[in-house]
Scaffold this motif. Structure first.
Motif, PDB file in Angstrom:
ATOM      1  N   GLY A 185       0.798  -1.220   0.000  1.00 51.44           N
ATOM      2  CA  GLY A 185       0.000   0.000   0.000  1.00 51.44           C
ATOM      3  C   GLY A 185       0.827   1.264   0.000  1.00 51.44           C
ATOM      4  N   VAL A 186       1.969   1.237  -0.685  1.00 50.30           N
ATOM      5  CA  VAL A 186       2.882   2.381  -0.684  1.00 50.30           C
ATOM      6  C   VAL A 186       3.204   2.802  -2.113  1.00 50.30           C
ATOM      7  CG1 VAL A 186       5.211   3.172  -0.075  1.00 50.30           C
ATOM      8  CG2 VAL A 186       3.912   1.758   1.527  1.00 50.30           C
ATOM      9  N   ASP A 208      -1.222  13.577  -5.574  1.00 54.53           N
ATOM     10  CA  ASP A 208      -2.620  13.606  -6.029  1.00 54.53           C
ATOM     11  C   ASP A 208      -3.029  12.266  -6.644  1.00 54.53           C
ATOM     12  OD1 ASP A 208      -2.844  16.340  -5.378  1.00 54.53           O
ATOM     13  OD2 ASP A 208      -2.106  16.945  -7.351  1.00 54.53           O
ATOM     14  N   GLN A 209      -2.161  11.712  -7.463  1.00 50.73           N
ATOM     15  CA  GLN A 209      -2.465  10.442  -8.107  1.00 50.73           C
ATOM     16  C   GLN A 209      -2.598   9.323  -7.077  1.00 50.73           C
ATOM     17  OE1 GLN A 209       0.932  10.687 -10.758  1.00 50.73           O
ATOM     18  NE2 GLN A 209      -0.414  10.806 -12.539  1.00 50.73           N
ATOM     19  N   THR A 210      -1.748   9.360  -6.061  1.00 52.51           N
ATOM     20  CA  THR A 210      -1.839   8.363  -4.993  1.00 52.51           C
ATOM     21  C   THR A 210      -3.185   8.441  -4.300  1.00 52.51           C
ATOM     22  OG1 THR A 210       0.557   8.476  -4.639  1.00 52.51           O
ATOM     23  CG2 THR A 210      -0.768   7.549  -2.858  1.00 52.51           C
ATOM     24  N   GLN A 211      -3.651   9.663  -4.039  1.00 59.37           N
ATOM     25  CA  GLN A 211      -4.930   9.840  -3.371  1.00 59.37           C
ATOM     26  C   GLN A 211      -6.075   9.331  -4.230  1.00 59.37           C
ATOM     27  OE1 GLN A 211      -5.654  10.719  -0.276  1.00 59.37           O
ATOM     28  NE2 GLN A 211      -7.840  10.416  -0.740  1.00 59.37           N
ATOM     29  N   GLN A 212      -6.027   9.602  -5.523  1.00 58.98           N
ATOM     30  CA  GLN A 212      -7.095   9.125  -6.403  1.00 58.98           C
ATOM     31  C   GLN A 212      -7.090   7.610  -6.511  1.00 58.98           C
ATOM     32  OE1 GLN A 212      -7.699  11.128 -10.129  1.00 58.98           O
ATOM     33  NE2 GLN A 212      -7.303  13.160  -9.280  1.00 58.98           N
ATOM     34  N   LEU A 213      -5.900   7.022  -6.584  1.00 58.37           N
ATOM     35  CA  LEU A 213      -5.823   5.563  -6.591  1.00 58.37           C
ATOM     36  C   LEU A 213      -6.409   4.978  -5.311  1.00 58.37           C
ATOM     37  CD1 LEU A 213      -2.297   4.744  -8.092  1.00 58.37           C
ATOM     38  CD2 LEU A 213      -4.506   3.982  -8.983  1.00 58.37           C
ATOM     39  N   ALA A 214      -6.101   5.580  -4.179  1.00 60.34           N
ATOM     40  CA  ALA A 214      -6.618   5.088  -2.901  1.00 60.34           C
ATOM     41  C   ALA A 214      -8.143   5.117  -2.884  1.00 60.34           C
ATOM     42  CB  ALA A 214      -6.047   5.930  -1.753  1.00 60.34           C
ATOM     43  N   ARG A 249      -0.132   4.988   1.171  1.00 61.07           N
ATOM     44  CA  ARG A 249       0.820   5.935   1.759  1.00 61.07           C
ATOM     45  C   ARG A 249       1.825   6.371   0.696  1.00 61.07           C
ATOM     46  NH1 ARG A 249       2.769   2.737   4.878  1.00 61.07           N
ATOM     47  NH2 ARG A 249       4.981   2.489   4.346  1.00 61.07           N
ATOM     48  N   PHE A 250       2.097   7.666   0.652  1.00 66.07           N
ATOM     49  CA  PHE A 250       3.110   8.159  -0.268  1.00 66.07           C
ATOM     50  C   PHE A 250       4.424   8.361   0.473  1.00 66.07           C
ATOM     51  CE2 PHE A 250       5.672  11.315  -2.393  1.00 66.07           C
ATOM     52  CZ  PHE A 250       5.643  10.859  -3.703  1.00 66.07           C
ATOM     53  N   GLU A 251       5.497   7.846  -0.098  1.00 65.38           N
ATOM     54  CA  GLU A 251       6.828   8.021   0.476  1.00 65.38           C
ATOM     55  C   GLU A 251       7.718   8.727  -0.541  1.00 65.38           C
ATOM     56  OE1 GLU A 251       8.479   4.346   1.780  1.00 65.38           O
ATOM     57  OE2 GLU A 251       6.948   4.010   3.328  1.00 65.38           O
ATOM     58  N   GLU A 252       8.263   9.847  -0.116  1.00 63.55           N
ATOM     59  CA  GLU A 252       9.136  10.630  -0.988  1.00 63.55           C
ATOM     60  C   GLU A 252      10.498   9.965  -1.103  1.00 63.55           C
ATOM     61  OE1 GLU A 252      10.077  14.199  -3.207  1.00 63.55           O
ATOM     62  OE2 GLU A 252       8.188  13.741  -2.208  1.00 63.55           O
ATOM     63  N   LEU A 253      10.943   9.774  -2.338  1.00 67.79           N
ATOM     64  CA  LEU A 253      12.285   9.247  -2.569  1.00 67.79           C
ATOM     65  C   LEU A 253      13.293  10.391  -2.612  1.00 67.79           C
ATOM     66  CD1 LEU A 253      11.802   6.620  -5.438  1.00 67.79           C
ATOM     67  CD2 LEU A 253      12.123   6.163  -2.999  1.00 67.79           C
ATOM     68  N   GLY A 254      14.478  10.148  -2.078  1.00 68.62           N
ATOM     69  CA  GLY A 254      15.574  11.067  -2.288  1.00 68.62           C
ATOM     70  C   GLY A 254      16.138  10.883  -3.691  1.00 68.62           C
ATOM     71  N   VAL A 255      16.950  11.836  -4.124  1.00 65.56           N
ATOM     72  CA  VAL A 255      17.493  11.776  -5.487  1.00 65.56           C
ATOM     73  C   VAL A 255      18.307  10.513  -5.706  1.00 65.56           C
ATOM     74  CG1 VAL A 255      19.054  12.879  -7.128  1.00 65.56           C
ATOM     75  CG2 VAL A 255      17.465  14.275  -5.788  1.00 65.56           C
ATOM     76  N   GLU A 256      19.147  10.147  -4.740  1.00 64.09           N
ATOM     77  CA  GLU A 256      19.977   8.954  -4.924  1.00 64.09           C
ATOM     78  C   GLU A 256      19.155   7.679  -4.845  1.00 64.09           C
ATOM     79  OE1 GLU A 256      22.968   9.062  -6.167  1.00 64.09           O
ATOM     80  OE2 GLU A 256      22.595  11.213  -6.179  1.00 64.09           O
TER      81      GLU A 256
END
Length: 284
Positions: free
Chosen positions: A152-153, A201-207, A215-222
């Motif tokens: 669910g991520v 936004d897309q994550t919320q619509q999918l949910a 849950r949305f998790e922000e990736l770092g650049v690396e």
């Protein structure tokens, strides 16, 4: 005769599904490196093997073709080979899938430079041309499907960057209309969705569509670099990261009205695309 290349790709598959509506009585040839992977082609279509970097195979593929749809990986080398062969074979009109970034003066990444060079080659070839310049495909979110199903991520870089992403089915319909209709020669079409959305936004619509918490998790650049490296070469990974930085600065927010004008209906939105592809994200 019409030729469709890239028939096993995201847009190519959708093009094949739409061709029968527009090509009654017109012979169609489909080119693929692996013809056995082609699905959904018109019943009477001729499916042949061809390789963008193999002039000998292209000569046979292009024999008797008058209009061609060029759906290729973004490399000017392959496009250059195809366009030389098309000109020699007497092809009159080429419709090319390019990218919206080519008109952004701030876009200097490798992939965009490839696309610009390919456009230049086509426009200078002596053949009639039509350029399709889509924004990011909504179907890119399918890369999240595994983590959505498992835990669910959604994990992505720059989750609040806005993008006027487009339904690839709209791109395919635009391609078919340009390939089979009149009045598209010498035209460049920017193709976007009806509004702008972020990955959050897309994550919320999918949910909402799945009826479960995501849950949305922000990736770092690396972290993003490492994830992309599993699928692409280092030079393409760098180009994609540069593109993401531009998106963070708002370069991909422009909504264009070409899709509804060209197709005679509203552009598809992300909620509609996602609703039609929920199975990929684990919906029963």
């Amino acid at each position: 005769m019409l030729l469709v290349t890239g028939a096993t790709g995201t847009v190519g598959r959708e093009v094949l599904r739409r061709l029968p509506e527009f090509t009654a009585g017109v012979p169609v040839r489909v080119m693929a490196r692996e013809p056995g992977r082609v699905t959904g082609a018109p019943v009477a279509a001729e499916i042949v093997r061809g390789d963008f970097t193999d002039p000998r195979s292209l000569a046979g593929v292009l024999r008797g073709v008058h209009r061609a749809l060029l759906l290729s990986l973004p490399s000017a080398g392959g496009d250059a080979c195809f366009l030389r062969a098309a000109r020699m074979a007497g092809v009159r009109h080429v419709v090319k899938l390019s990218a919206a970034a080519v008109v952004d003066v701030g876009a200097v990444d490798l992939v965009t430079r490839w696309q610009r060079r390919s456009e230049e080659l086509l426009c200078g070839s002596g053949m009639a041309w039509t350029l399709l310049r889509p924004r990011a495909f909504m179907s890119n979110t399918l890369s999240w499907a595994g983590s959505v199903r498992r835990c669910g991520v959604v994990r992505a870089l720059f989750g609040t960057s806005l993008n006027a992403c487009v339904d690839p089915r709209d791109v395919a319909e635009a391609a078919v209309r340009a390939l089979t209709g009149e009045g598209h020669e010498g035209r460049a079409y920017t193709l976007t969705g009806p509004g702008v959305l972020s990955a959050v936004d897309q994550t919320q619509q999918l949910a909402e569509l799945l009826g479960r918490v995501l849950r949305f998790e922000e990736l770092g650049v690396e972290q993003a670099r490492a994830a992309l490296a599993a699928r692409y070469s280092a030079e393409v990974v760098q180009a994609l990261l540069e593109s993401a930085w531009r998106g963070r600065e708002g370069s991909k927010c422009g909504v264009d009205g070409t899709v509804p004008a060209l197709l005679g209906r509203p552009a598809g939105d992300f909620r509609g695309w996602a609703a039609d592809h929920l199975g990929a994200f684990g919906a029963r």
